[in-house]
Design a protein around this motif. Sequence first.
Motif: not given
Length: 446
Positions: A57, A61, A66, A68-69, A99, A103
């Motif tokens: 992740c 990022a 993305d 998110s999945e 999250e 980001k």
Amino acid sequence: MANKVVKFGGSSLADANQFRKVADIIKSDSKRKYVIPSAPGKRYSDDIKITDMLYKCCELAGSGMDFSELFNAIKERYNGIISELGLDMSLDEEFSSIENELKARPARDFAASRGEFLNGKVLARYLGFSFVDAADVIIFDNKGTLLLEETVKAVRERLKGLENAVIPGFYGRTVEGFIKTFSRGGSDVTGSIIANAVRADIYENWTDVSGFLVADPRIVDDPDVIGTITYRELRELAYMGASVLHEEAIFPVRSAGIPINIKNTNRPEDPGTMIVSDDYDFRRESLSHTITGIAGRKGFSTINIEKAMMNSETGFGMKVLKVLYDNGLSFEHMPSGIDTMSITVDSSKLEPVRDKVLSGIRRAVSPDHLEIEDGIAVLAIVGRRMKNTRGTVARIFAALAHARINVKMIDQGSSELNVIIGVSEHDLSEAIRRIYDMFINSEKSI
Ligand code: ADP
Ligand code: ASP
Ligand code: MG
């Protein structure tokens, strides 16, 4: 007051069923007061650890993609555990703040640490224990070196007055306030530090095997469990690749004289392995095998140097080692004879300076013959009892000779705690099996 620090590895907390086993273990002994969880690990062999998902992740990022999945899949794992255990709690706030942070500032250590952080929250709720954030108590300097004294002080202060606590493994914070993790497998280190700070009677390290095994279970079928092992023996084996316990987990408990017990979450009744100080009184132990364990690693090269009467040439070894030093190369072993010297080095570290090392040695000592042999595996046969047992090396050689395995290098540590053997990489597994047979299976049948 008597207390135990208990650390549970990733596979011990991989799903709700494993959580139940862990809670049973903790509740069956009121001394198990301080609990160190890892992040959920693999549920089956090709499953992915939460820690690896978090690293991924962060990578996504970092390149503005993305994630998110993947992040949803992480949420699902925790939510699955929470609902299966019937817990009245939600991690939604934590999820969204993680999250957002990823980001805004995708930092690898922060990302990875959240696996343990979230698991700690769930486990604390399930057990009814206090949650103590490792970021409040495990403290590193700005370079990432642990500050043991400050950490011990912070742990003691934070735990004062708490009956029991869950402290997530693997991470802490720097003095500047950034989240910092240990290297992979580092929850073992957290457990060891907490055990030191609370002066635990014992540090129990719960995993998915019934202790430290005499040899790697992927090489030897169903190997024996080592009942008792000293810190020094363990270090030798861990260095050679037997990686049940993080190497750095040894020092904090060793200095405080706290034994470690490796135990199996899936078979809590098994005694496991006791890791004890080097001056432990082994008269208490029932008679055991001559050797304690065998481990081996591939990826070495030997630099073989021949020169007539090199042993009478003053400074010969020093000149050779100076060449390695000048090229930033450390060596593992260096047995020598009258006319020969053989230096074992890590192949990946040799590779970038290979030609410079060869030409440097030629210039420094004008050898009659100089060559590098790659594809070497080094194996360590470790045991505190070898010192008082004659013929150990002869038996090792006999075992290998029977299998027609050529020994390329031999070195015996001055403490007589280990014998180091170099063989060709493709002989490594067979060599380990033959030595296992010679010392474990055949000693059983006497
Ligand atoms: P945890 O997630 O509980 O920290 P690890 O995966 O770090 O567990 O360590 C346990 C694993 O180490 C075992 O499942 C086993 O495959 C591996 N292993 C390698 N060598 C040995 C050995 N000599 N004895 C026991 N386990 C070993
Ligand atoms: N979860 C971390 C890892 O996978 C730390 C640990 O399990 O000890 O490396
Ligand atoms: Mg581990």
